[in-house]
Design an enzyme around this catalytic site. Structure first.
Site, mmCIF file in Angstrom:
data_model
loop_
_atom_site.group_PDB
_atom_site.id
_atom_site.type_symbol
_atom_site.label_atom_id
_atom_site.label_comp_id
_atom_site.label_asym_id
_atom_site.label_seq_id
_atom_site.Cartn_x
_atom_site.Cartn_y
_atom_site.Cartn_z
ATOM 1 N N GLY A 258 0.892 -1.062 0.041
ATOM 2 C CA GLY A 258 0.103 0.109 0.016
ATOM 3 C C GLY A 258 0.755 1.267 0.026
ATOM 4 C CB CYS A 259 -0.066 4.688 -1.183
ATOM 5 S SG CYS A 259 -1.525 4.938 -0.331
ATOM 6 C CE1 TYR A 260 -1.454 8.176 3.969
ATOM 7 C CE2 TYR A 260 -3.232 6.738 3.713
ATOM 8 C CZ TYR A 260 -2.885 8.041 3.850
ATOM 9 O OH TYR A 260 -3.399 9.170 3.851
ATOM 10 C CB THR B 206 5.164 2.173 -0.020
ATOM 11 O OG1 THR B 206 4.848 1.230 -0.522
ATOM 12 C CG2 THR B 206 6.620 2.844 -0.759
#
Length: 352
Positions: free
Chosen positions: A154-156, A158
């Site tokens: 996921g973005c967060y 990462t």
């Protein structure tokens, strides 16, 4: 010159899927063979996204699993959670030649009950989960090499995991003291209209959401626990801010010893030596989200507060690139034995 491998994108009309298309069109070793969307089947991709006019002849296809896994070498699934996991299971069981990279959260958590608790969907079976390698490129490259199925992070997670990994690996912070304050542009909420991302709701506004309930909490804890060698529990708060792209994770932790910022810079540079997409800011400089816009970079900076004995770490990424499509291609490069930067190092951040 070696022949290009063929790729398909399933879920081509979401922001993650269309960003994959943009990046794949620049990749020297990959040919975009099929773009698939069952909801928009038969339409030109340019009808949904006019900026892709150069491939207007490509129609959005229906999904034919048995045919697809034989036609292409790699499949990116960019469908919603609750759908992608089942789809990945079907693609793997079809036993074709295609490798799978899933951009949803369905394959990231190793414990089915944990997934069901945080995502509210039934988990895929444990056999499918075990076939998926967690694809945080800079931390798990050896596991990614030769894998047939990748759970793209996921973005967060990462931004947050990359920011904390060196400190936890070197045991420089108290593991249970971690607080993550993260802010995201509204593209992270997807393209489907809702009141949360309505212009009048988000403009000139900052909105905390999913306090203590965000589905990325167990993903971050799983990764950090693996790095630290002990169970870690975090406090994690997310906010929507009125910008299109970008994530900024501001992280606080208690230091275990006195250490100078200059020493931390050298330690981080050594930890991420050779990793071209991690950029450590110089002494006295803190990154901002605009500095990575449109790129696959993660920029990291920090400040030590000697008065409190705490460290503040700031990590920024483009949520659609390093936080999704860019990292998916980075993982594809590693899986195929290519340079991890292939097709991605052409994207210098766009500024201003």
């Amino acid at each position: 010159m070696q022949p290009k491998i063929k790729a398909a994108v399933i879920g081509s009309t979401g922001y993650g899927g269309v960003e994959l298309i943009r990046l794949l069109l620049q990749h020297p070793n990959i040919q975009l063979h099929a773009v698939i969307s069952t909801s928009s089947m038969g339409e030109s991709i340019a009808e949904s996204y006019p900026h892709l006019l150069q491939i207007a002849e490509m129609e959005l296809d229906d999904l034919q699993i048995e045919t697809l896994v034989e036609q292409v070498d790699i499949i990116f699934t960019a469908t919603p959670s609750g759908v992608s996991g089942k789809l990945a299971k079907q693609l793997l069981e079809a036993d074709g030649k295609a490798k799978i990279i899933d951009l949803s959260g369905d394959l990231r958590l190793q414990t089915p009950s944990l997934y069901e608790q945080w995502y509210g969907h039934e988990s895929v079976d444990i056999t499918t989960l075990k076939r998926a390698v967690y694809g945080l490129s800079e931390l798990f490259e050896k596991q990614i090499q030769g894998a047939t199925c990748i759970a793209n992070p996921g973005c967060y997670p990462t931004a947050s995991s990359l920011a904390l990994a060196p400190l936890l690996s070197e045991k420089l912070i108290e593991p249970q003291s971690i607080i993550i304050d993260a802010k995201s542009g509204i593209s992270g909420a997807g393209r489907k209209p809702n009141t949360t991302i309505h212009y009048a709701e988000i403009n000139e506004n900052i909105k905390p959401y999913k306090l203590n309930q965000h589905q990325h909490i167990p993903e971050i804890e799983q990764t950090l626990s693996q790095i630290a060698g002990e169970d870690i529990t975090i406090t994690f708060t997310t906010h929507l801010v009125p910008m299109t792209r970008g994530i900024c994770s501001t992280i606080y932790a208690q230091l275990c010893e006195n250490i100078e910022e200059a020493q931390l810079i050298e330690m981080y540079k050594a930890y991420y030596a050779g990793r071209k997409f991690i950029r450590i800011k110089p002494l006295g400089s803190i990154p901002s989200s605009k500095e990575v816009w449109g790129s696959n970079y993660c920029d990291i900076g920090f400040s030590v507060d000697k008065r409190t004995g705490r460290i503040t770490i700031v990590a920024v990424i483009d949520n659609l690139v390093k936080g999704a499509a860019g990292q998916a291609i980075q993982n594809a490069n590693i899986m195929m034995g290519w340079k991890e930067t292939l097709g991605l190092d052409v994207f210098t951040p766009i500024y201003p």
